[in-house]
Design a protein around this motif. Structure first.
Motif, PDB file in Angstrom:
ATOM      1  N   ALA A 153       0.834  -1.203   0.000  1.00  0.00           N
ATOM      2  CA  ALA A 153       0.000   0.000   0.000  1.00  0.00           C
ATOM      3  C   ALA A 153       0.873   1.259   0.000  1.00  0.00           C
ATOM      4  CB  ALA A 153      -0.928   0.000   1.216  1.00  0.00           C
ATOM      5  N   LEU A 154       1.954   1.247   0.771  1.00  0.00           N
ATOM      6  CA  LEU A 154       2.857   2.395   0.796  1.00  0.00           C
ATOM      7  C   LEU A 154       3.511   2.601  -0.569  1.00  0.00           C
ATOM      8  CD1 LEU A 154       4.569   1.971   4.300  1.00  0.00           C
ATOM      9  CD2 LEU A 154       2.702   3.521   3.670  1.00  0.00           C
ATOM     10  N   LEU A 155       3.879   1.517  -1.215  1.00  0.00           N
ATOM     11  CA  LEU A 155       4.458   1.640  -2.556  1.00  0.00           C
ATOM     12  C   LEU A 155       3.440   2.184  -3.551  1.00  0.00           C
ATOM     13  CD1 LEU A 155       6.693  -1.556  -2.743  1.00  0.00           C
ATOM     14  CD2 LEU A 155       7.439   0.821  -2.586  1.00  0.00           C
ATOM     15  N   ALA A 156       2.183   1.766  -3.404  1.00  0.00           N
ATOM     16  CA  ALA A 156       1.122   2.294  -4.278  1.00  0.00           C
ATOM     17  C   ALA A 156       0.977   3.801  -4.065  1.00  0.00           C
ATOM     18  CB  ALA A 156      -0.193   1.574  -4.015  1.00  0.00           C
ATOM     19  N   ILE A 157       0.983   4.212  -2.811  1.00  0.00           N
ATOM     20  CA  ILE A 157       0.901   5.648  -2.506  1.00  0.00           C
ATOM     21  C   ILE A 157       2.118   6.368  -3.093  1.00  0.00           C
ATOM     22  CG2 ILE A 157       0.996   7.358  -0.639  1.00  0.00           C
ATOM     23  CD1 ILE A 157      -0.660   5.285   1.045  1.00  0.00           C
ATOM     24  N   ALA A 158       3.298   5.790  -2.907  1.00  0.00           N
ATOM     25  CA  ALA A 158       4.529   6.417  -3.399  1.00  0.00           C
ATOM     26  C   ALA A 158       4.521   6.555  -4.919  1.00  0.00           C
ATOM     27  CB  ALA A 158       5.748   5.613  -2.948  1.00  0.00           C
ATOM     28  N   SER A 159       3.899   5.631  -5.603  1.00  0.00           N
ATOM     29  CA  SER A 159       3.886   5.694  -7.069  1.00  0.00           C
ATOM     30  C   SER A 159       3.126   6.915  -7.577  1.00  0.00           C
ATOM     31  CB  SER A 159       3.282   4.417  -7.661  1.00  0.00           C
ATOM     32  OG  SER A 159       1.885   4.384  -7.456  1.00  0.00           O
ATOM     33  N   LEU A 160       2.274   7.484  -6.755  1.00  0.00           N
ATOM     34  CA  LEU A 160       1.469   8.640  -7.159  1.00  0.00           C
ATOM     35  C   LEU A 160       2.238   9.952  -7.068  1.00  0.00           C
ATOM     36  CD1 LEU A 160      -1.771   7.574  -5.303  1.00  0.00           C
ATOM     37  CD2 LEU A 160      -1.274   7.318  -7.748  1.00  0.00           C
ATOM     38  N   ARG A 161       3.424   9.928  -6.499  1.00  0.00           N
ATOM     39  CA  ARG A 161       4.188  11.156  -6.299  1.00  0.00           C
ATOM     40  C   ARG A 161       4.612  11.803  -7.607  1.00  0.00           C
ATOM     41  NH1 ARG A 161       8.025   7.084  -4.898  1.00  0.00           N
ATOM     42  NH2 ARG A 161       9.964   7.293  -6.057  1.00  0.00           N
ATOM     43  N   ALA A 168      -1.471  15.626  -7.281  1.00  0.00           N
ATOM     44  CA  ALA A 168      -0.833  14.703  -6.342  1.00  0.00           C
ATOM     45  C   ALA A 168      -1.434  14.775  -4.946  1.00  0.00           C
ATOM     46  CB  ALA A 168       0.670  14.955  -6.291  1.00  0.00           C
ATOM     47  N   ALA A 169      -1.584  15.963  -4.411  1.00  0.00           N
ATOM     48  CA  ALA A 169      -2.106  16.093  -3.048  1.00  0.00           C
ATOM     49  C   ALA A 169      -3.502  15.490  -2.937  1.00  0.00           C
ATOM     50  CB  ALA A 169      -2.120  17.555  -2.620  1.00  0.00           C
ATOM     51  N   ARG A 170      -4.348  15.796  -3.904  1.00  0.00           N
ATOM     52  CA  ARG A 170      -5.727  15.289  -3.869  1.00  0.00           C
ATOM     53  C   ARG A 170      -5.755  13.765  -4.018  1.00  0.00           C
ATOM     54  NH1 ARG A 170      -8.691  14.137  -7.982  1.00  0.00           N
ATOM     55  NH2 ARG A 170      -7.458  15.351  -9.442  1.00  0.00           N
ATOM     56  N   VAL A 171      -5.046  13.250  -5.000  1.00  0.00           N
ATOM     57  CA  VAL A 171      -5.081  11.815  -5.281  1.00  0.00           C
ATOM     58  C   VAL A 171      -4.391  11.030  -4.169  1.00  0.00           C
ATOM     59  CG1 VAL A 171      -4.367  10.020  -6.900  1.00  0.00           C
ATOM     60  CG2 VAL A 171      -5.282  12.181  -7.763  1.00  0.00           C
ATOM     61  N   VAL A 172      -3.243  11.486  -3.719  1.00  0.00           N
ATOM     62  CA  VAL A 172      -2.542  10.788  -2.640  1.00  0.00           C
ATOM     63  C   VAL A 172      -3.399  10.777  -1.382  1.00  0.00           C
ATOM     64  CG1 VAL A 172      -0.562  10.906  -1.061  1.00  0.00           C
ATOM     65  CG2 VAL A 172      -0.208  11.088  -3.530  1.00  0.00           C
ATOM     66  N   GLY A 173      -4.028  11.892  -1.064  1.00  0.00           N
ATOM     67  CA  GLY A 173      -4.907  11.935   0.106  1.00  0.00           C
ATOM     68  C   GLY A 173      -6.067  10.964  -0.017  1.00  0.00           C
ATOM     69  N   ARG A 174      -6.647  10.913  -1.186  1.00  0.00           N
ATOM     70  CA  ARG A 174      -7.780  10.005  -1.405  1.00  0.00           C
ATOM     71  C   ARG A 174      -7.358   8.534  -1.310  1.00  0.00           C
ATOM     72  NH1 ARG A 174     -12.939   9.982  -2.388  1.00  0.00           N
ATOM     73  NH2 ARG A 174     -13.808   8.769  -4.096  1.00  0.00           N
ATOM     74  N   VAL A 175      -6.257   8.203  -1.957  1.00  0.00           N
ATOM     75  CA  VAL A 175      -5.769   6.818  -1.921  1.00  0.00           C
ATOM     76  C   VAL A 175      -5.353   6.436  -0.505  1.00  0.00           C
ATOM     77  CG1 VAL A 175      -3.931   5.271  -2.731  1.00  0.00           C
ATOM     78  CG2 VAL A 175      -5.157   6.731  -4.359  1.00  0.00           C
TER      79      VAL A 175
END
Length: 185
Positions: A153-161, A168-175
């Motif tokens: 899950a952390l890697l999935a979040i990191a891939s959005l950077r 990024a802020a909106r999508v990372v927050g949502r994910v």
């Protein structure tokens, strides 16, 4: 006895570090050194006089940030609430993905820079193991969720950077919210 640097030299060095911190956070570690010098208000030669290699500048800039991550992990380990400790760690991680490209590259990347922080990466990894084990033992994680799931899950979040900053802020927050909802019992 070594001579203390002149006040203007100390000031220039500090301005370079501040400018590099901002530049690397926004643009990543491959940002041009001339951009760091421009932001610092010094010439490129002055930058290289203080930091002969990119690696020296990057290590100087990131050491305090990596240490801050370690402090955050130790605070999480000290938190008596297993869910708050784990979820807070995930939220902090997600926030760094949006706001600090350089730190991401140092802790998540490979190569020379990543190797410079190998011990810290191991320490953070062991702390995450403990946080997940505590949360699982407390019954606050969904059945079957383990540390590998949390790492994925952390890697999935990191891939959005790599998304544009506005998204990024909106999508990372949502994910991140979805990840937390998905792992919680």
């Amino acid at each position: 006895m070594p001579q203390k640097p002149r006040a203007d030299a100390r000031s220039n060095r500090e301005r370079v570090v501040v400018a590099a911190r901002e530049t690397f956070a926004e643009a990543g570690l491959e940002a041009p050194m001339r951009e760091v010098a421009r932001r610092a208000g010094v010439g490129v030669a002055t930058l290289y006089r203080h930091f002969p290699t990119r690696a020296e500048l990057v290590t100087t800039v990131l050491t305090d940030r990596v240490q801050a991550c370690g402090v955050q992990m130790r605070h999480a380990l000290d938190d008596p609430d297993p869910w708050r400790a784990l979820s807070g760690t995930i939220v902090e991680f997600a926030d760094r993905q949006v706001h600090d490209q350089a730190l991401n590259e140092a802790l998540l990347g490979s190569g020379e820079l990543s190797a410079a922080f190998r011990d810290e990466r191991r320490e953070h990894s062991r702390a995450l193991d403990v946080l997940v084990d505590r949360a699982r033992a407390a019954g606050v994680l969904r059945d079957g969720v383990d540390v590998d799931d949390v790492r994925a899950a952390l890697l999935a979040i990191a891939s959005l950077r790599r998304l544009p900053p506005t998204a990024a802020a909106r999508v990372v927050g949502r994910v991140t919210g979805l990840v937390l909802a998905g792992i919680r019992a």
